[in-house]
Design an enzyme around this catalytic site. Structure first.
Site, PDB file in Angstrom:
ATOM      1  N   LEU A 153       6.452   3.150  -0.356  1.00  0.00           N
ATOM      2  CA  LEU A 153       5.334   3.960  -0.865  1.00  0.00           C
ATOM      3  C   LEU A 153       4.908   5.307  -0.084  1.00  0.00           C
ATOM      4  CD1 LEU A 153       2.269   3.143   0.655  1.00  0.00           C
ATOM      5  CD2 LEU A 153       2.699   1.289  -0.861  1.00  0.00           C
ATOM      6  N   CYS A 260       3.743   7.931   9.279  1.00  0.00           N
ATOM      7  CA  CYS A 260       4.965   7.364   9.059  1.00  0.00           C
ATOM      8  C   CYS A 260       6.011   8.271   9.861  1.00  0.00           C
ATOM      9  CB  CYS A 260       5.263   7.155   7.871  1.00  0.00           C
ATOM     10  SG  CYS A 260       4.376   5.943   7.183  1.00  0.00           S
ATOM     11  N   LYS A 320      -1.966  15.246   3.942  1.00  0.00           N
ATOM     12  CA  LYS A 320      -1.386  15.566   2.708  1.00  0.00           C
ATOM     13  C   LYS A 320      -2.566  15.401   1.761  1.00  0.00           C
ATOM     14  CE  LYS A 320       1.145  11.697   1.109  1.00  0.00           C
ATOM     15  NZ  LYS A 320       2.498  11.512   0.574  1.00  0.00           N
TER      16      LYS A 320
HETATM   17  P1  NAD Z   1      -3.131   0.607   8.485  1.00  0.00           P
HETATM   18  O1  NAD Z   1      -3.749   1.051   9.886  1.00  0.00           O
HETATM   19  O2  NAD Z   1      -3.806   1.568   7.390  1.00  0.00           O
HETATM   20  O3  NAD Z   1      -3.389  -0.575   8.282  1.00  0.00           O
HETATM   21  C1  NAD Z   1      -3.083  -1.660   9.238  1.00  0.00           C
HETATM   22  C2  NAD Z   1      -4.182  -2.961   8.944  1.00  0.00           C
HETATM   23  O4  NAD Z   1      -3.754  -3.919   9.771  1.00  0.00           O
HETATM   24  C3  NAD Z   1      -5.567  -2.314   9.562  1.00  0.00           C
HETATM   25  O5  NAD Z   1      -6.546  -2.440   8.783  1.00  0.00           O
HETATM   26  C4  NAD Z   1      -5.648  -3.360  10.762  1.00  0.00           C
HETATM   27  O6  NAD Z   1      -7.071  -3.868  10.993  1.00  0.00           O
HETATM   28  C5  NAD Z   1      -4.696  -4.395  10.254  1.00  0.00           C
HETATM   29  N1  NAD Z   1      -4.616  -5.470  11.170  1.00  0.00           N
HETATM   30  C6  NAD Z   1      -4.084  -5.272  12.536  1.00  0.00           C
HETATM   31  N2  NAD Z   1      -3.751  -6.376  13.281  1.00  0.00           N
HETATM   32  C7  NAD Z   1      -4.118  -7.361  12.136  1.00  0.00           C
HETATM   33  C8  NAD Z   1      -3.950  -8.730  12.206  1.00  0.00           C
HETATM   34  N3  NAD Z   1      -3.476  -9.599  13.202  1.00  0.00           N
HETATM   35  N4  NAD Z   1      -4.266  -9.267  10.989  1.00  0.00           N
HETATM   36  C9  NAD Z   1      -4.582  -8.831  10.001  1.00  0.00           C
HETATM   37  N5  NAD Z   1      -4.689  -7.441   9.696  1.00  0.00           N
HETATM   38  C10 NAD Z   1      -4.467  -6.998  11.004  1.00  0.00           C
HETATM   39  O7  NAD Z   1      -1.441   0.841   8.342  1.00  0.00           O
HETATM   40  P2  NAD Z   1      -0.572   1.139   7.165  1.00  0.00           P
HETATM   41  O8  NAD Z   1      -0.467   2.870   7.202  1.00  0.00           O
HETATM   42  O9  NAD Z   1      -1.033   0.286   6.050  1.00  0.00           O
HETATM   43  O10 NAD Z   1       0.781   0.759   7.822  1.00  0.00           O
HETATM   44  C11 NAD Z   1       1.116  -0.487   8.039  1.00  0.00           C
HETATM   45  C12 NAD Z   1       2.628  -0.676   8.200  1.00  0.00           C
HETATM   46  O11 NAD Z   1       3.488   0.137   7.057  1.00  0.00           O
HETATM   47  C13 NAD Z   1       3.220   0.412   9.342  1.00  0.00           C
HETATM   48  O12 NAD Z   1       4.044  -0.162   9.889  1.00  0.00           O
HETATM   49  C14 NAD Z   1       3.650   1.653   8.666  1.00  0.00           C
HETATM   50  O13 NAD Z   1       4.786   2.176   9.483  1.00  0.00           O
HETATM   51  C15 NAD Z   1       4.314   0.924   7.461  1.00  0.00           C
HETATM   52  N6  NAD Z   1       4.125   2.038   6.528  1.00  0.00           N
HETATM   53  C16 NAD Z   1       3.243   2.811   6.381  1.00  0.00           C
HETATM   54  C17 NAD Z   1       3.329   3.626   5.028  1.00  0.00           C
HETATM   55  C18 NAD Z   1       2.205   4.673   4.738  1.00  0.00           C
HETATM   56  O14 NAD Z   1       2.121   5.526   3.862  1.00  0.00           O
HETATM   57  N7  NAD Z   1       1.031   4.285   5.374  1.00  0.00           N
HETATM   58  C19 NAD Z   1       4.441   3.654   4.169  1.00  0.00           C
HETATM   59  C20 NAD Z   1       5.391   2.860   4.465  1.00  0.00           C
HETATM   60  C21 NAD Z   1       5.314   1.820   5.632  1.00  0.00           C
END
Ligand code: NAD
Length: 439
Positions: A153, A260, A320
């Site tokens: 996404l 990302c 963005k």
């Molecule tokens: P984010 O930082 O917005 O969210 C991560 C969340 O995980 C935070 O709220 C943090 O407090 C929480 N967290 C950390 N340790 C934890 C634990 N032990 N238990 C519960 N919660 C915990 O990150 P994001 O942007 O959502 O990205 C998450 C993953 O998905 C990353 O690996 C990223 O590369 C991948 N990803 C992100 C996107 C994007 O557009 N943001 C798209 C595809 C994949």
């Protein structure tokens, strides 16, 4: 209502959207975060991130959603556990897996049973699944399944992306685990690719690295267009008509940012390097991207001469449009460079109000206030609120009507006619005219 209950670990951009969308598909969903502020906000029906449509979707499916700080509560109320914690870059360029491993440690303490499958949605380097599998086994969790289920996404359109995926990728150690996770997505009607865990992990990295390569490629074409008197927008249109190339991700600008692309490209380069392979192409993709952000400074100097003491307005601060995410935003690099050169920097964004990372930048209350008395303006993020401004009416507001359009969002001819000294990325003031025809 589905009888498969979902637990989501991590209530960020991916975890929250995935959890709420799965609730919309009929599942009971429990979402856990370690950030008490986020859980408090969500419990009070407040959404801690800016993602269009998310608040309304949460309200509609509220009965199927619960939020907790407690992993034990989540595990007790779920069958499939989706891991969506952050995997930020570390100093070495490798992905920092400490949050992922903390989840595995905690699970070891809480326990699990054969109905549980850990579905890894966080972007993790190839080999992580095998490492997690052996850690689960070592903690007495052999009965808990593991699949790699990368997420594709995009922030700003995350709900539509989740609900209408181009593909669903599931990598598993056991076919039964793959089937159970793939079944979650069956209502979405997308093609499903079932494969091994390392291959699924690589699909995600290779996809992001390819898209980043496309961006750096068209940015270099734009830079050459500037030297040659060609218009990159038309060049990109012409290229995109070839289905082998495709029209998407051929929009030049001031480089990619966000949570990302920069980290995933760096992690893949590092991953290859760790195994002895020098990923030459990705090294260039990263370097081109860094230089692209800095080219804006050269453009400003071309129009203003010395920029020391000049007031420069940055319009759009988020990486963005459609998000409040500032991770690796071009605005941070630009603001830092401008301040280092002694310029005054004023910024405006429709949603970003947080000065975190933007120390020394004045945040204006409106785009008009940002432009008032400015020596130049840089369009950093092409929010509709910025593109849709009554630009001809703004020439008088600025001290010098210099606009560097870092996203090629405005019409060069209209801006020039309106009296701006307008410069995009690789664009001509009027693409129908050759260099010899211009005044
Ligand atoms: P984010 O930082 O917005 O969210 C991560 C969340 O995980 C935070 O709220 C943090 O407090 C929480 N967290 C950390 N340790 C934890 C634990 N032990 N238990 C519960 N919660 C915990 O990150 P994001 O942007 O959502 O990205 C998450 C993953 O998905 C990353 O690996 C990223 O590369 C991948 N990803 C992100 C996107 C994007 O557009 N943001 C798209 C595809 C994949």
């Amino acid at each position: 209502m589905s009888d498969v209950r979902i637990g989501v670990i991590g209530a960020g951009y991916v975890g929250l959207v995935s959890g709420v969308c799965l609730a919309a598909l009929g599942h009971e969903v429990c979402i856990r975060d370690i950030d008490a502020g986020k859980i408090d906000a969500l419990t009070a029906k407040r959404v801690p991130i800016h993602e269009p449509g998310l608040e309304a979707l949460i309200a509609t499916h509220w009965q199927r959603l619960t939020f907790t700080l407690d992993l034990e509560v989540l595990v007790a109320s779920s069958d499939i556990l989706i891991v969506a914690v952050d995997t930020p870059p570390s100093y070495s360029g490798d992905a920092d897996l400490s949050r992922v491993m903390a989840v595995v440690d905690e699970l070891g303490a809480v326990g699990g049973d054969p109905r549980h499958i850990l579905a890894m949605k966080s972007t993790v380097p190839v080999g992580t699944g095998e490492r997690v599998r052996s850690q689960l086994d070592a903690r007495g969790l052999r009965q808990v399944g593991y699949v790699s289920n990368p997420e594709f996404l995009k922030e700003g359109t995350a709900i539509a992306d989740f609900m209408h995926p181009d593909r669903v990728v599931v990598g598993a150690f056991r076919p039964g685990d793959a089937e159970r996770v793939a079944a979650l997505y069956a209502p979405l009607g997308a093609p499903v690719l079932v494969t091994s865990v390392p291959t699924a992990e690589m699909v995600k990295y290779a996809s992001n690295a390819f898209l980043a390569t496309k961006i750096s490629f068209i940015n270099e074409i734009a830079n050459v267009c500037e030297e040659m008197g060609a218009d990159v927008a038309i060049v990109a249109d012409g290229m995109g008509m070839d289905p082998r190339i495709g029209a998407s991700f051929l929009r030049p600008g001031i480089g990619f940012g966000g949570s990302c692309f920069p980290k995933d490209v760096a992690a893949l380069k590092q991953l290859a390097g760790n195994s002895g392979y020098h990923f030459q192409l990705l090294t260039s993709v990263i370097e081109v991207n860094e230089l692209q952000k800095r080219r804006v400074i050269g453009k400003l100097k071309k129009h203003l001469g010395d920029i020391r003491g000049r007031r420069i307005a940055l319009l759009g601060l988020a990486f963005k449009p459609g998000t409040d995410d500032m991770r690796e935003a071009a605005s941070l690099v630009l603001a830092g460079r401008l301040l280092a050169e002694g310029a005054q920097v004023v910024g405006w964004d429709p949603v970003v109000r947080d000065l975190n990372g933007l120390a020394g930048v004045e945040i204006a209350a409106s785009p008009h206030a940002a432009l008032a008395g400015a020596d130049a303006c840089v369009i950093v993020t092409e929010w509709p609120e910025i593109v849709g401004l009554d630009w001809p009416g703004l020439t008088e507001t600025m001290r010098y009507p210099v606009v560097i359009d870092g996203r090629n969002a405005l019409d060069p001819a209209a801006m020039t006619r309106a009296g701006f000294r307008y410069e995009g990325i690789g664009r001509l003031p009027d693409a129908m005219l050759g260099a010899g025809d211009r005044e």
